[in-house]
Design an enzyme around this catalytic site. Sequence first.
Site, PDB file in Angstrom:
ATOM      1  N   HIS A 455      43.274   7.538  30.417  1.00 44.37           N
ATOM      2  CA  HIS A 455      42.512   8.271  31.424  1.00 44.37           C
ATOM      3  C   HIS A 455      41.276   7.479  31.864  1.00 44.37           C
ATOM      4  CE1 HIS A 455      40.649  11.906  33.314  1.00 44.37           C
ATOM      5  NE2 HIS A 455      39.546  11.260  32.987  1.00 44.37           N
ATOM      6  N   GLU A 456      40.483   7.071  30.894  1.00 43.97           N
ATOM      7  CA  GLU A 456      39.243   6.360  31.238  1.00 43.97           C
ATOM      8  C   GLU A 456      39.557   5.041  31.931  1.00 43.97           C
ATOM      9  OE1 GLU A 456      36.503   7.809  31.323  1.00 43.97           O
ATOM     10  OE2 GLU A 456      37.197   9.575  30.218  1.00 43.97           O
ATOM     11  N   HIS A 459      39.773   5.450  35.586  1.00 41.89           N
ATOM     12  CA  HIS A 459      38.474   5.346  36.259  1.00 41.89           C
ATOM     13  C   HIS A 459      38.085   3.868  36.402  1.00 41.89           C
ATOM     14  CE1 HIS A 459      37.478   9.586  36.271  1.00 41.89           C
ATOM     15  NE2 HIS A 459      37.534   9.694  34.965  1.00 41.89           N
ATOM     16  N   HIS A 462      39.750   2.291  39.244  1.00 42.78           N
ATOM     17  CA  HIS A 462      39.138   2.750  40.498  1.00 42.78           C
ATOM     18  C   HIS A 462      37.907   1.872  40.806  1.00 42.78           C
ATOM     19  CE1 HIS A 462      38.267   6.753  42.885  1.00 42.78           C
ATOM     20  NE2 HIS A 462      38.629   5.772  43.666  1.00 42.78           N
TER      21      HIS A 462
HETATM   22 ZN   LIG Z   1      37.620  11.444  33.796  1.00 42.59          ZN
END
Ligand SMILES: [Zn+2]
Length: 663
Positions: A455-456, A459, A462
């Site tokens: 998940h991290e 980011h 991104h």
């Molecule tokens: Zn998050």
Amino acid sequence: MPENPFFTASTLPYSLPPFAEIRAEHYLPAFERGMAEQLAEVAAIAGDPEPPTFANTIGALERSGAVLGRVSAVFFNQASSDSTPEVREIQKEITPRLTEHSDAIHLDRALFERIKTLHAAKDTLPPAESWLLTRYHTDFVRAGAELSAADKERLVTLNGELSELATAFEQNLLADTNAAAIVVEDPAELDGVSVEAAAETARARGLDGKYVIPLVLPTGQPPLATLTNRALRERVHRASVGRGATVNAEIVVRMARLRAERARLLGYADHAEYVVADQTAPGTQAVADMLGKLVPPAVANAHREAEDLRAEAGFDIAPWDWAFYAEKVRQARYDLDTATMRPYFELDRVLRDGVFHAAGLLYGLTFTERPDLPGHHPDTRVFEVFEEDGTPLGLFLGDFYARESKRGGAWMNSLVKQSDLLGEKPVVVNNLNIVKPPPGEPTLMTFDEVNTMFHEFGHALHGLFSAVPFPRFSGTAVPRDFVEYPSQVNEMWAVWPEVLANYARHHETGEPMPQAMVDRMLEAERFNQGYATVEYLAATLLDWAWHTFTEDPADPVSFERGALADAGLDLPLVPPRYGSTYFAHIWAGGYSAGYYSYIWSEVLDADSVEWFKENGGLLRENGDHFRRELLSRGGSLDPMTAFRNFRGRDPRIEPLLERRGLL
Ligand SMILES: [Zn+2]
């Protein structure tokens, strides 16, 4: 005496902050010089005798505040991941001054006049510039640029007090969470958790000979799933839900009132309306409708799950029994337990053969560890990231271990923002809170932690793929209810067969995780989803209630109870994921009236996962499409337009309902 390292641009690769030279005493002087320099720059822009142009106003603002940007990125990263008493003092002093600084810029009459003039003619500009100009205009209006002088003065006072309260909340919570750790005298009580780890935690706190169970941020504490001693489970649960009750209760009431007053001053009915006006959600009603749609089926699922757990326990279970009996039912039903799975999730393998491997297959990335480049903490690892053709892309820092000086949870930070204007490549950090094993032992993770790492890293991608002209729109600079979307999508690769088979290998034997175990793990994914959805929705509704109240919330305990009852979420067995007095996301973390974002983003996420599956899954062309249309755009175009460019249509909610068992 060497110069303050923040005063000049870093000479390290990718402008990585020179952590080896940075000491706490550099922060305040750098903040002070940074603010003074930016105010001088702003004064020059506002007082420019030339008529306003995009370049001499917006472009110049984008270039302003270089020192302040450098020190802020490093300081706030340290304040959350390696706080010290000295850093906490600086944070207390500097946070309200930064708020004042931001107000001084946004409430500058002459500067706003220039922006307004440009905004009136924005359609004559190229799209990227027009979009940025609109963003500036919106920022200024939302910050109060159009208010009367008297209202501006009140606004500055409100902002100042709110930022002081947010810092106090956060610091109280860190202290209270550490103080609420459970101290155990008799190791026999610890059946079900590692006695050695509890002894080590006690030693680290100067409690030699005792045993300590530390608390993590959410209500649900991991040891509750395995601790066999019911009385100790109750102690852990009560300590968890009691956090902040004495130190933060007044603060949250005060903050809710001040936020409501500020919203009214700015022309909104309440704080939620003010927040949502700048999100992708079309309005507060749309958010309330969406939440209202999810509550009944989620609650029905949680009631069914509670029945199963009562049957397993043979008595009427209490909140501190849920995780324990859920674990038993899960083991019976899927023959899975965390302890037998962890040896297959060794940190380095998960990182290299899982997270990095998936990014290689999807996007062609490669990673080279750079031990020569120091991070912000000795445990931080620095990786240089390359495109498939060897072009350098940026730096990725991984700070994976928990420590007392780190706040709970997991998050991504940006240390250097990519932009064409300033010619910078991205430097991003992922922070996790995995318990560090004793020296020489491997770090074995739970599948939850594995998922968080993916998940991290979503980011991080991104940030790393950002290819935008202006720093304002770099990487994750998108609305709050959109920002979790790319990171949630990246979770899909944690369970993608090809990726899972590559990283889930026994840390001693190298044997892959047996297929039967993989199958059962995937089957078990939907298990306990009623509980997970209800505890999330309860927290979301709490956040919503604090920011839409019509009756003054004088007593937080009864306010919280009433809000949950009104929403149909007062299930004694399923407490909110965060209680009001330890809900850091909404009081100190920028998620006020925004905790709904996770499920809002999950609609886009689940629909995008469907897109990948419809189009052949883990393929370079799919990764490239997602990167080109979505990840590389940052905030440089309307986020829902980016979504439609990627997906080919508007989002559909069905994939989310299906995933959470709510259909
Ligand atoms: Zn998050």
